[in-house]
Design an enzyme around this catalytic site. Structure first.
Site, PDB file in Angstrom:
ATOM      1  N   SER A  99       0.831  -1.205   0.000  1.00  0.00           N
ATOM      2  CA  SER A  99       0.000   0.000   0.000  1.00  0.00           C
ATOM      3  C   SER A  99       0.865   1.254   0.000  1.00  0.00           C
ATOM      4  CB  SER A  99      -0.934   0.000   1.217  1.00  0.00           C
ATOM      5  OG  SER A  99      -1.797  -1.114   1.195  1.00  0.00           O
ATOM      6  N   ASP A 100       1.900   1.265   0.829  1.00  0.00           N
ATOM      7  CA  ASP A 100       2.821   2.405   0.848  1.00  0.00           C
ATOM      8  C   ASP A 100       3.545   2.548  -0.477  1.00  0.00           C
ATOM      9  OD1 ASP A 100       2.417   3.507   3.386  1.00  0.00           O
ATOM     10  OD2 ASP A 100       3.825   2.147   4.339  1.00  0.00           O
ATOM     11  N   LEU A 101       4.051   1.448  -1.002  1.00  0.00           N
ATOM     12  CA  LEU A 101       4.848   1.507  -2.231  1.00  0.00           C
ATOM     13  C   LEU A 101       4.005   1.935  -3.429  1.00  0.00           C
ATOM     14  CD1 LEU A 101       6.987  -1.723  -1.747  1.00  0.00           C
ATOM     15  CD2 LEU A 101       7.725   0.637  -1.421  1.00  0.00           C
TER      16      LEU A 101
END
Length: 414
Positions: A182-184
């Protein structure tokens, strides 16, 4: 195809990024911009630094206690520590923003307005600024004021509902991915949006505001799974390593370990049947076409799994590769990082800190023939460049810098 590059500065050389973000999504975006040539100034909290500096072990053995996690997302940056909660500190950040093309921040919705560092405040002093806010849920909607974390978003977005072993199998249940997807993905969408905004600015002279959310980004990656529900009313389920629509397309157990076989069409299936010594399966009405194979996968596997289990992985992979069928082993991280293909592609790089400590990292994967990515700065220690940035970029003299340091408005390296 290769050509000699015409620029070793990178395609974004001459642009400045002011990073007011920490952890992963924002730093991942700013690192990509730095790899492509932008000058990135990372503003950190005095005495604390980016949260991920302490997310270990492992840590660098150079006394900085910087974690390997921090190192993966912070090369090609200069670090300066400023207390933005103090008016003098916020004023320093505004002066840096006035000299910056892009601002990236990941504070809670509305948090920077109290310091005069929100988009409207910075647009007043730099009208063409491109300002990107990264949050968990976006700037509006009923969840806007909630904090967002990768694990939370993976669960809420639906991605965990389609990841893991199917119900009824050992180990059943939803799983997160092994990387902070999700962050990436949010960092990637933020970078794409910033580059689009840059092109708009080149055409019109206008800056703009970019609102990127972890939840939006992760839901967007549902892709075919979401389309199946939206357009066909089919709710996707966990399939383990199998594919919902293509068969055989998963891992199989050989006599000495597991391999992957990815058959994407009927022609490849016929070749697989030849390799396994069961050519008649390719014309069996239950398996001849892709849809039938998926509907009858249990019958198909009852035949081919014992055959595969009787072959060694090396022998079967060699035969599959000779037939030009997509296949491979399930590599560990150390195995893939030592793989000849990764070495040939030049993905692993190394920079050295000023005390001689080496830092290895995975570089930018895109191969730009005329203006490739460059790696100019090792991930900095916290506040390593405070004096340099204040002097070179804001024109402060030594006495002014010393006064800011003594007052705690800014900090030198930890």
């Amino acid at each position: 195809m290769t050509t000699e590059p015409t620029s070793l500065d990178g395609p974004l050389h001459g642009l400045r990024v002011l990073e007011l973000s920490r952890v992963l999504a924002g730093p991942w975006a700013s690192q990509m911009l730095g790899d492509l040539g932008a000058d990135v100034i990372k503003v950190e909290q005095p005495g604390q630094g980016d949260d991920t500096r302490r997310w270990g072990p492992p840590f660098l053995p150079d006394g900085s206690r910087d974690s390997a996690y921090y190192l993966c997302a912070n090369r090609n940056k200069r670090s300066i520590a400023i207390d933005i909660a103090r008016p003098e500190g916020a004023d320093l950040v505004r002066k840096l923003a006035e000299r910056s093309d892009i601002v990236i921040e990941n504070f809670r919705v509305g948090a920077l307005a109290r310091y005069g560092l929100d988009y409207e405040s910075l647009r007043a002093i730099r009208p063409d600024v491109i300002y990107c806010s990264v949050t968990g849920f976006g700037q509006d909607g009923p969840e806007a004021n909630r904090g967002g974390y990768d694990f939370l978003i993976q669960g809420m977005s639906g991605v965990m509902s389609v990841t893991g072993r199917p119900d009824g199998e050992p180990g059943e249940g939803p799983l997160k991915t092994g990387i902070p997807i999700s962050d990436l993905s949010t960092g990637l969408y933020a970078t794409i949006s910033i580059l689009a905004a840059l092109n708009h600015r080149y055409r019109t002279g206008e800056g703009q505001y970019i609102d990127v959310a972890l939840l939006d980004s992760q839901v967007a990656l549902l892709a075919n799974q979401a389309s199946g529900w939206l357009n066909g009313g089919v709710e996707p389920k966990r399939m383990g390593n199998a594919h919902t629509l293509i068969t055989p397309y998963q891992d199989f157990t050989c006599a000495d370990g597991d391999i992957m076989i990815a058959v994407g069409n009927d022609r490849q299936f016929a070749k697989l049947c030849d390799v396994l010594g069961v050519p008649d399966l390719a014309t069996d009405p239950r398996f001849a076409e892709s849809g039938e194979r998926s509907a009858n996968r249990a019958d198909l596997f009852a035949v081919i799994k014992p055959i595969i289990a009787g072959r060694t992985s090396a022998d079967l992979l060699e035969a599959l590769d000779a037939a030009k069928l997509p296949c491979g082993k399930v590599n560990t991280v150390p195995e893939i990082l030592a793989h000849p293909q990764i070495e040939a592609r030049g993905l692993i790089h190394e920079l050295t800190r000023d005390d001689g400590t080496p830092v290895k990292f995975l570089g930018f994967p895109g191969k730009l023939s005329r203006s490739p990515a460059t790696y100019r700065r090792v991930p900095p220690r916290s506040a390593q460049h405070t004096a340099e940035v204040l002097g070179a970029e804001l024109g402060l003299d030594k006495d002014e810098i010393a006064a800011l340091l003594s007052s705690g408005i800014v900090a030198d390296r930890l």
